[in-house]
Design a protein around this motif. Structure first.
Motif, PDB file in Angstrom:
ATOM      1  N   PHE A 113       0.826  -1.206   0.000  1.00 39.03           N
ATOM      2  CA  PHE A 113       0.000   0.000   0.000  1.00 39.03           C
ATOM      3  C   PHE A 113       0.860   1.256   0.000  1.00 39.03           C
ATOM      4  O   PHE A 113       0.644   2.184  -0.799  1.00 39.03           O
ATOM      5  CB  PHE A 113      -0.932  -0.013   1.214  1.00 39.03           C
ATOM      6  N   LEU A 114       1.838   1.287   0.871  1.00 45.14           N
ATOM      7  CA  LEU A 114       2.671   2.483   1.019  1.00 45.14           C
ATOM      8  C   LEU A 114       3.598   2.676  -0.178  1.00 45.14           C
ATOM      9  O   LEU A 114       3.706   3.780  -0.722  1.00 45.14           O
ATOM     10  CB  LEU A 114       3.481   2.387   2.313  1.00 45.14           C
ATOM     11  N   HIS A 115       4.270   1.635  -0.601  1.00 45.37           N
ATOM     12  CA  HIS A 115       5.249   1.781  -1.672  1.00 45.37           C
ATOM     13  C   HIS A 115       4.616   1.898  -3.050  1.00 45.37           C
ATOM     14  O   HIS A 115       5.084   2.673  -3.887  1.00 45.37           O
ATOM     15  CB  HIS A 115       6.242   0.615  -1.625  1.00 45.37           C
ATOM     16  N   SER A 116       3.562   1.144  -3.300  1.00 44.08           N
ATOM     17  CA  SER A 116       2.911   1.258  -4.609  1.00 44.08           C
ATOM     18  C   SER A 116       2.345   2.652  -4.812  1.00 44.08           C
ATOM     19  O   SER A 116       2.333   3.170  -5.940  1.00 44.08           O
ATOM     20  CB  SER A 116       1.791   0.217  -4.736  1.00 44.08           C
ATOM     21  N   SER A 117       1.909   3.291  -3.729  1.00 39.90           N
ATOM     22  CA  SER A 117       1.324   4.628  -3.848  1.00 39.90           C
ATOM     23  C   SER A 117       2.336   5.661  -4.314  1.00 39.90           C
ATOM     24  O   SER A 117       1.966   6.718  -4.833  1.00 39.90           O
ATOM     25  CB  SER A 117       0.728   5.066  -2.504  1.00 39.90           C
TER      26      SER A 117
END
Length: 450
Positions: free
Chosen positions: A188-192
């Protein structure tokens, strides 16, 4: 000059029946003692001779990453570190010498609660950062003023960088003790922010396991002289002239560094093991989904609005990432060593990282500036790093380099960055303990352009 060895009985001359090595490695250390290592001709005695300019010699110990040293015939690494660095003598401190302590000594000094991972506390930081990201975007879009946009870009780029650090904790397992939660939050954090979570996580693990090793380190490692000299002049200028290196991260994800091949997006890359193929594919799919979402938003709100709300902050995040990670491994006032072969160990490599103070940014980017302890023990949650560092300092002694205090914003680090890019170009192709050297042509051309 006579050679001496340390034996079980103390210091004694090297027996004449032992032939001297025809090969040696001279370390171009900035310290006053010049040391050459030799093992040829004495392996049958199960010790190594080290010849120092002052006439003394020591045995050298061997390490495999973090594991215990192999058995040796005489003095251990603790004792050698003390003697080389003047703890029991008058020699100057040598940052490339084995330290007079073990990884276990540092671990024992850190309070037990610093190792506790609280998933709810970690999630609270995610909620805080995501709320700030959306609040900044909503405010900027509502005001839509060119006096506001530059402030928004600086603030939002910093918040994207904060999201990256939380995802980075997921990759280390310091976010929580639940691998599934770490994976979900990490994606969630990195793909964003267009980072392939597993692809980066795996290569970053390689970086931690091999930090300080010239050939095996993964990111911001030095170029051996032969690779440096094979680059054309434009490539050298781009790599060593600010701000170009601070824009390198997206390109590194696709192509890695000079001398290395592979992509963080391709499951067949030599970065990964065959059993990590599914993880890499999952992260690449998530990255692609985020990229497609951004393209879709261009049709909804227009490409200029997407550029202003997301595109420019993204490059601000990239600059933060490259700026911070570079300065945690380069740019100290004193030259720090890089290692090869059996001179390298997990502990010695980790001790060449550098803590930095970022002023008010420390809290925003989750105290990642406390980088020495993070490198040695990446499983410690970010909210315990400061306390763990303070507890470890008495053990680390001179191997810990106190960071220069920052004002509200870390403008003082720009000087460190520019100086390092100007001087730290490559290391020798030979030698087990090496230091950065400078290319006169780059220095002269840089001076002329200024």
């Amino acid at each position: 000059m006579a050679s001496w060895v340390l034996s079980e009985c103390g210091v004694r001359p090297l027996p004449r029946m032992i032939s001297r090595s025809r090969t040696k490695v001279v370390h171009d250390s900035p310290s006053k003692n010049r040391i050459s290592y030799s093992n040829k001709g004495v392996s049958d005695l199960k010790f190594l001779s080290i010849r120092v300019s002052n006439g003394l010699s020591r045995e050298r110990n061997w390490f495999l990453r973090v594991s215990a040293p192999l058995k040796v015939a005489s003095v251990d690494e603790d004792e050698r570190g003390k003697r080389v660095n003047g703890i029991e003598g008058e020699a100057d401190f040598n940052p490339g010498a084995p330290p007079p302590f073990k990884l276990a000594d540092i671990r024992a000094a850190i309070p037990k609660h610093c190792w506790v991972r609280d998933p709810w506390k970690s999630i609270s930081y995610v909620v805080r950062d995501v709320a700030v990201v959306f609040a900044l975007a909503a405010t900027a879009a509502y005001l839509n003023n060119w006096l506001v946009w530059p402030l928004y870009w600086a603030a939002q780029g910093t918040m994207f960088w904060a999201l990256f650090v939380l995802g980075h904790d997921c990759g280390h397992g310091s976010f929580s003790s639940n691998p599934k939660l770490n994976s979900v939050m990490g994606h969630f954090l990195h793909s964003s922010i267009l980072v392939p979570y597993h692809g980066w996580r795996i290569s970053h693990r390689t970086h931690h396991q091999n930090h300080g090793h010239v050939e095996n380190d993964e990111s911001w490692h030095p170029l051996p002289e032969r690779i440096f000299k094979s680059l054309d002049y434009v490539s050298k200028k781009m790599r060593f002239t600010a701000p170009f290196p601070m824009l390198a991260y997206p390109f590194y994800l696709w192509t890695r560094s000079p001398g290395k091949t592979g992509s963080h997006f391709h499951p067949g890359s030599d970065l990964f093991m065959p059993n990590e193929r599914k993880d890499v594919i999952t992260s690449t799919v998530c990255w692609t989904t985020m990229a497609a979402l951004l393209v879709g938003l261009c049709f909804v709100v227009g490409p200029i609005q997407v550029l202003k709300l997301y595109g420019v902050p993204y490059w601000g995040f990239v600059m933060w990432l490259d700026f911070v990670t570079y300065l945690h491994h380069h740019g100290h006032e004193d030259k720090l060593p890089w290692y090869r072969g059996k001179e390298w160990s997990y502990l010695r490599g980790g001790l060449t990282t550098i803590d930095r103070d970022y002023g008010v940014i420390n809290n925003i980017h989750h105290d990642i500036g406390t980088h020495v302890i993070h490198h040695l023990f990446p499983q410690i949650p970010h909210y315990h790093l400061v306390e763990a560092t303070e507890a470890a300092k008495p053990v680390l002694g001179k191997y810990y380099r106190e960071p220069k205090k920052s004002g509200p914003l870390p403008f003082h680090l720009i000087e460190n960055l520019v100086k390092s890019l100007k001087e730290d170009h490559y290391v020798s192709d030979t030698g087990d303990v090496v230091y950065y050297q400078s290319d006169p042509e780059l220095i002269n051309n840089s001076s002329n352009s200024n």
